[in-house]
Scaffold this motif. Structure first.
Motif, PDB file in Angstrom:
ATOM      1  N   UNK A 115       0.918  -1.168   0.064  1.00  0.00           N
ATOM      2  CA  UNK A 115      -0.064  -0.086  -0.029  1.00  0.00           C
ATOM      3  C   UNK A 115       0.949   1.240   0.111  1.00  0.00           C
ATOM      4  N   UNK A 116       0.398   2.329  -0.275  1.00  0.00           N
ATOM      5  CA  UNK A 116       1.157   3.568  -0.295  1.00  0.00           C
ATOM      6  C   UNK A 116       0.941   4.302   0.990  1.00  0.00           C
ATOM      7  N   UNK A 117       0.142   3.716   1.910  1.00  0.00           N
ATOM      8  CA  UNK A 117       0.131   4.613   3.110  1.00  0.00           C
ATOM      9  C   UNK A 117       0.538   3.858   4.419  1.00  0.00           C
ATOM     10  N   UNK A 118       0.924   2.609   4.278  1.00  0.00           N
ATOM     11  CA  UNK A 118       1.744   1.853   5.327  1.00  0.00           C
ATOM     12  C   UNK A 118       3.074   2.193   5.892  1.00  0.00           C
ATOM     13  N   UNK A 119       3.517   2.845   5.137  1.00  0.00           N
ATOM     14  CA  UNK A 119       5.007   3.363   5.367  1.00  0.00           C
ATOM     15  C   UNK A 119       5.221   4.750   4.723  1.00  0.00           C
ATOM     16  N   UNK A 123       4.491   6.576   0.658  1.00  0.00           N
ATOM     17  CA  UNK A 123       3.543   7.779   0.517  1.00  0.00           C
ATOM     18  C   UNK A 123       4.150   8.771  -0.068  1.00  0.00           C
ATOM     19  N   UNK A 124       5.712   8.826  -0.041  1.00  0.00           N
ATOM     20  CA  UNK A 124       6.700   9.834  -0.601  1.00  0.00           C
ATOM     21  C   UNK A 124       6.846   9.783  -1.993  1.00  0.00           C
ATOM     22  N   UNK A 125       6.775   8.605  -2.479  1.00  0.00           N
ATOM     23  CA  UNK A 125       7.079   8.123  -3.980  1.00  0.00           C
ATOM     24  C   UNK A 125       5.791   8.052  -4.652  1.00  0.00           C
ATOM     25  N   UNK A 126       4.654   8.112  -3.910  1.00  0.00           N
ATOM     26  CA  UNK A 126       3.254   8.099  -4.818  1.00  0.00           C
ATOM     27  C   UNK A 126       3.212   9.046  -5.873  1.00  0.00           C
ATOM     28  N   UNK A 131       2.801   7.172  -9.404  1.00  0.00           N
ATOM     29  CA  UNK A 131       2.275   5.835  -9.250  1.00  0.00           C
ATOM     30  C   UNK A 131       0.715   5.843  -8.798  1.00  0.00           C
ATOM     31  N   UNK A 132       0.183   4.807  -8.937  1.00  0.00           N
ATOM     32  CA  UNK A 132      -1.201   4.585  -8.676  1.00  0.00           C
ATOM     33  C   UNK A 132      -1.436   3.573  -7.662  1.00  0.00           C
ATOM     34  N   UNK A 133      -2.529   3.773  -6.920  1.00  0.00           N
ATOM     35  CA  UNK A 133      -2.537   2.752  -5.758  1.00  0.00           C
ATOM     36  C   UNK A 133      -2.307   1.248  -6.081  1.00  0.00           C
ATOM     37  N   UNK A 134      -3.024   0.900  -7.176  1.00  0.00           N
ATOM     38  CA  UNK A 134      -2.799  -0.394  -7.527  1.00  0.00           C
ATOM     39  C   UNK A 134      -1.399  -0.872  -7.898  1.00  0.00           C
ATOM     40  N   UNK A 135      -0.603   0.046  -8.393  1.00  0.00           N
ATOM     41  CA  UNK A 135       0.758  -0.195  -8.450  1.00  0.00           C
ATOM     42  C   UNK A 135       1.398  -1.049  -7.378  1.00  0.00           C
ATOM     43  N   UNK A 136       1.060  -0.650  -6.285  1.00  0.00           N
ATOM     44  CA  UNK A 136       1.630  -1.230  -5.082  1.00  0.00           C
ATOM     45  C   UNK A 136       1.493  -2.473  -4.865  1.00  0.00           C
ATOM     46  N   UNK A 137       0.282  -2.917  -4.919  1.00  0.00           N
ATOM     47  CA  UNK A 137       0.116  -4.579  -4.422  1.00  0.00           C
ATOM     48  C   UNK A 137       0.587  -5.125  -5.869  1.00  0.00           C
TER      49      UNK A 137
END
Length: 163
Positions: A115-119, A123-126, A131-137
């Motif tokens: 996730x982009x918000x767990x660390x 969040x900084x690199x989002x 990046x989009x949210x779905x890029x993380x998983x």
């Protein structure tokens, strides 16, 4: 950077995310309360009863999974503060060394790639990386799997499960 003059100390204090500091400070007593009230032991015995008569390796893998699953919802420090007394209760009730379980919590809590918000680094690199949210998983799941396998294999080598 502050010592070299690139950033002044007043700027450092202005950039501190004080709500996060207060949140983490408030969670320290929660971990202590879990331990001192016996709630950690109750939760540990519940997890052991659900897990049944399993191997120490299964319990270690479960600890890693729980830690990796909680950290995106809380954050890595909060996950460690809450899980540490619980996994110590699990290891004690199972007659195992607590160190590998604490390391599993630390590694799992540090492996938030989903996730982009767990660390805060995620969040900084989002925005900066576009990046989009779905890029993380999508990209983080294979990396999380690699970390899980590596930790699962290496933790018992460095920190034996038997006391």
């Amino acid at each position: 950077m502050a010592l070299s003059g690139l950033i002044n100390f007043a700027e450092i204090y202005r950039r501190i995310d004080w709500p996060v500091v207060v949140f983490l400070a408030a969670l320290i007593p929660v971990g202590g309360a879990l331990d001192s009230t016996g709630a950690a032991t109750v939760i540990a015995h519940f997890i052991l009863s659900v897990a049944g008569d399993t191997s120490p390796e299964f319990l270690l893998g479960l600890t890693l999974l729980i830690s990796m699953g909680l950290t995106p919802m809380l954050n890595n420090v909060a996950t460690v503060l809450i899980l540490a007394p619980i996994v110590l209760g699990i290891s004690e009730a199972a007659g195992l060394n607590g160190d590998p379980f604490l390391m599993a919590v630390a590694v799992g809590a540090s492996a938030d790639f989903l996730t982009p918000f767990g660390h805060h680094n995620n969040t900084l690199v989002l925005g900066l990386g576009g990046y989009r949210f779905l890029d993380y998983p999508r990209l983080g799941a294979p990396l999380a799997l690699i970390v899980f396998i590596a930790a699962f294999l290496m933790i018992p080598v460095v920190w034996p499960l038997a006391p």
